[in-house]
Design a protein around this motif. Structure first.
Motif, mmCIF file in Angstrom:
data_model
loop_
_atom_site.group_PDB
_atom_site.id
_atom_site.type_symbol
_atom_site.label_atom_id
_atom_site.label_comp_id
_atom_site.label_asym_id
_atom_site.label_seq_id
_atom_site.Cartn_x
_atom_site.Cartn_y
_atom_site.Cartn_z
ATOM 1 N N GLU A 97 -5.641 10.497 4.307
ATOM 2 C CA GLU A 97 -4.884 11.428 5.126
ATOM 3 C C GLU A 97 -3.942 10.683 6.066
ATOM 4 O O GLU A 97 -2.773 11.060 6.247
ATOM 5 C CB GLU A 97 -5.823 12.328 5.935
ATOM 6 C CG GLU A 97 -6.602 13.332 5.117
ATOM 7 C CD GLU A 97 -7.787 12.702 4.373
ATOM 8 O OE1 GLU A 97 -8.130 11.526 4.663
ATOM 9 O OE2 GLU A 97 -8.362 13.378 3.508
ATOM 10 N N GLU A 98 -4.446 9.603 6.672
ATOM 11 C CA GLU A 98 -3.605 8.813 7.569
ATOM 12 C C GLU A 98 -2.470 8.144 6.799
ATOM 13 O O GLU A 98 -1.333 8.067 7.278
ATOM 14 C CB GLU A 98 -4.429 7.732 8.280
ATOM 15 C CG GLU A 98 -3.580 6.891 9.239
ATOM 16 C CD GLU A 98 -4.371 5.752 9.866
ATOM 17 O OE1 GLU A 98 -3.739 4.885 10.500
ATOM 18 O OE2 GLU A 98 -5.603 5.717 9.705
ATOM 19 N N LEU A 99 -2.762 7.689 5.598
ATOM 20 C CA LEU A 99 -1.747 7.047 4.768
ATOM 21 C C LEU A 99 -0.641 8.048 4.436
ATOM 22 O O LEU A 99 0.548 7.715 4.514
ATOM 23 C CB LEU A 99 -2.384 6.511 3.489
ATOM 24 C CG LEU A 99 -1.453 5.879 2.445
ATOM 25 C CD1 LEU A 99 -0.611 4.774 3.062
ATOM 26 C CD2 LEU A 99 -2.277 5.333 1.279
ATOM 27 N N LEU A 100 -1.016 9.267 4.060
ATOM 28 C CA LEU A 100 -0.014 10.285 3.762
ATOM 29 C C LEU A 100 0.859 10.549 4.986
ATOM 30 O O LEU A 100 2.084 10.656 4.880
ATOM 31 C CB LEU A 100 -0.697 11.579 3.326
ATOM 32 C CG LEU A 100 0.242 12.766 3.067
ATOM 33 C CD1 LEU A 100 1.124 12.498 1.857
ATOM 34 C CD2 LEU A 100 -0.558 14.050 2.864
ATOM 35 N N GLN A 101 0.223 10.638 6.148
ATOM 36 C CA GLN A 101 0.970 10.890 7.379
ATOM 37 C C GLN A 101 1.953 9.762 7.667
ATOM 38 O O GLN A 101 3.099 10.005 8.079
ATOM 39 C CB GLN A 101 0.002 11.050 8.554
ATOM 40 C CG GLN A 101 0.685 11.398 9.870
ATOM 41 C CD GLN A 101 -0.315 11.518 11.003
ATOM 42 O OE1 GLN A 101 -1.323 10.822 11.035
ATOM 43 N NE2 GLN A 101 -0.039 12.397 11.940
ATOM 44 N N LYS A 102 1.525 8.521 7.423
ATOM 45 C CA LYS A 102 2.383 7.366 7.678
ATOM 46 C C LYS A 102 3.563 7.312 6.706
ATOM 47 O O LYS A 102 4.588 6.687 6.996
ATOM 48 C CB LYS A 102 1.580 6.074 7.578
ATOM 49 C CG LYS A 102 0.522 5.897 8.647
ATOM 50 C CD LYS A 102 1.138 5.790 10.036
ATOM 51 C CE LYS A 102 0.049 5.524 11.082
ATOM 52 N NZ LYS A 102 0.608 5.447 12.450
ATOM 53 N N VAL A 157 4.896 10.349 5.063
ATOM 54 C CA VAL A 157 5.708 11.557 5.181
ATOM 55 C C VAL A 157 6.389 11.668 6.545
ATOM 56 O O VAL A 157 7.578 11.995 6.624
ATOM 57 C CB VAL A 157 4.848 12.805 4.907
ATOM 58 C CG1 VAL A 157 5.647 14.079 5.192
ATOM 59 C CG2 VAL A 157 4.374 12.810 3.457
ATOM 60 N N THR A 158 5.655 11.393 7.619
ATOM 61 C CA THR A 158 6.220 11.585 8.955
ATOM 62 C C THR A 158 7.451 10.720 9.217
ATOM 63 O O THR A 158 8.488 11.230 9.645
ATOM 64 C CB THR A 158 5.153 11.343 10.033
ATOM 65 O OG1 THR A 158 4.060 12.242 9.837
ATOM 66 C CG2 THR A 158 5.733 11.559 11.427
ATOM 67 N N PRO A 159 7.398 9.397 8.983
ATOM 68 C CA PRO A 159 8.610 8.595 9.195
ATOM 69 C C PRO A 159 9.746 9.011 8.274
ATOM 70 O O PRO A 159 10.914 8.985 8.662
ATOM 71 C CB PRO A 159 8.157 7.167 8.881
ATOM 72 C CG PRO A 159 6.683 7.177 9.055
ATOM 73 C CD PRO A 159 6.259 8.550 8.608
ATOM 74 N N LEU A 160 9.399 9.377 7.056
ATOM 75 C CA LEU A 160 10.432 9.786 6.108
ATOM 76 C C LEU A 160 11.180 11.003 6.639
ATOM 77 O O LEU A 160 12.409 11.032 6.657
ATOM 78 C CB LEU A 160 9.811 10.128 4.756
ATOM 79 C CG LEU A 160 10.808 10.689 3.748
ATOM 80 C CD1 LEU A 160 11.696 9.582 3.222
ATOM 81 C CD2 LEU A 160 10.109 11.401 2.634
ATOM 82 N N ILE A 168 0.833 -1.201 0.000
ATOM 83 C CA ILE A 168 0.000 0.000 0.000
ATOM 84 C C ILE A 168 0.869 1.252 0.000
ATOM 85 O O ILE A 168 0.639 2.193 -0.767
ATOM 86 C CB ILE A 168 -0.950 0.004 1.213
ATOM 87 C CG1 ILE A 168 -1.999 -1.106 1.069
ATOM 88 C CG2 ILE A 168 -1.636 1.369 1.364
ATOM 89 C CD1 ILE A 168 -2.815 -1.338 2.321
ATOM 90 N N ILE A 169 1.897 1.268 0.848
ATOM 91 C CA ILE A 169 2.777 2.423 0.928
ATOM 92 C C ILE A 169 3.540 2.607 -0.375
ATOM 93 O O ILE A 169 3.669 3.727 -0.890
ATOM 94 C CB ILE A 169 3.742 2.290 2.123
ATOM 95 C CG1 ILE A 169 2.955 2.378 3.438
ATOM 96 C CG2 ILE A 169 4.821 3.368 2.067
ATOM 97 C CD1 ILE A 169 3.801 2.209 4.675
ATOM 98 N N GLN A 170 4.022 1.511 -0.950
ATOM 99 C CA GLN A 170 4.743 1.602 -2.222
ATOM 100 C C GLN A 170 3.849 2.164 -3.319
ATOM 101 O O GLN A 170 4.279 3.019 -4.108
ATOM 102 C CB GLN A 170 5.270 0.220 -2.622
ATOM 103 C CG GLN A 170 6.431 -0.269 -1.771
ATOM 104 C CD GLN A 170 6.822 -1.702 -2.082
ATOM 105 O OE1 GLN A 170 5.967 -2.524 -2.420
ATOM 106 N NE2 GLN A 170 8.102 -2.007 -1.986
ATOM 107 N N SER A 171 2.605 1.684 -3.381
ATOM 108 C CA SER A 171 1.674 2.189 -4.394
ATOM 109 C C SER A 171 1.316 3.642 -4.142
ATOM 110 O O SER A 171 1.217 4.442 -5.087
ATOM 111 C CB SER A 171 0.403 1.327 -4.397
ATOM 112 O OG SER A 171 0.682 0.018 -4.843
#
Length: 212
Positions: free
Chosen positions: A63-68, A70-73, A23-26
């Motif tokens: 929105e949660e996916l974007l946060q997951k 961008v934030t760790p990155l 999911i994150i890769q996509s």
């Protein structure tokens, strides 16, 4: 702490389920290609080969996916890359020209290896104030260290323009790199990597050199 050379390497090493990783890769690929607003959760699920229901088990919203993503990155990857970058920079303290040559070649390669996530960060930096402040807070001390290194070289090199400061050189460097990156990945201009790097180096060194 492990050092990573790309976002993909960091993602591969992160402890998460295969479905979440897909999911994150996509999402990274689609956010970079279509922008955050132009990407739907259905598009992400389809690209990942998963159902919407499965995706929402991992992330409640886009929105949660974007946060997951961008934030760790920003909190983990950016400091790792910049810390390693500064260590490498200190090994190239021959002259200001050699240093800029190294910096341009190194960051050009880094940005190309991580083009998708760099696009996302640029977009979010311009549109998301929280992301912008996080980046500024994390990179501020690193920029100060880099300024000290550059300023030291400037004061010992008689061939440079005496009116230049480390801050101006960093802005020049960053501007040239950003223009080159956007030209390639937003305007889809086909470039020869070696020629592009050589041109950036020439542009920067022309400004640095006295009476250029």
């Amino acid at each position: 702490m492990m050092s990573y050379t790309s976002v993909q390497q960091w993602l591969d090493k992160s402890p998460m389920s295969a479905g979440k990783r897909k999911i994150i890769q996509s999402a990274v690929k689609l956010f970079a290609q279509f922008g955050y607003q132009g990407t739907t959760t259905a598009m992400i699920a389809q690209d990942a080969g998963l159902s919407n229901a499965t995706m929402f088990k991992h992330f409640k919203s886009k929105e949660e996916l974007l946060q997951k993503i961008v934030t760790p990155l920003i909190s983990e990857l950016v400091p790792l890359f910049s810390e390693q970058f500064l260590k490498d920079v200190k090994n190239h303290l021959v002259s200001i020209y050699d240093l800029m040559d190294y910096m341009i070649r190194d960051r050009y390669q880094f940005m190309n290896q991580n083009c998708q996530i760099v696009l996302i960060i640029i977009n979010q930096f311009l549109t998301n104030e929280d992301v912008k402040q996080t980046i500024v807070k994390l990179l501020g001390p690193k920029e100060e260290q880099l300024q000290q290194i550059i300023q030291e070289l400037l004061t010992t090199d008689q061939t440079t323009d005496s009116n230049l400061t480390a801050s101006v050189i960093i802005q020049l460097f960053a501007g040239q790199m950003l223009i080159s990156f956007l030209k390639r990945y937003k305007l889809n201009v086909v470039v020869d990597n070696e020629q592009e790097v050589a041109q950036i180096i020439a542009n920067v060194q022309k400004v640095i050199r006295k009476n250029a």
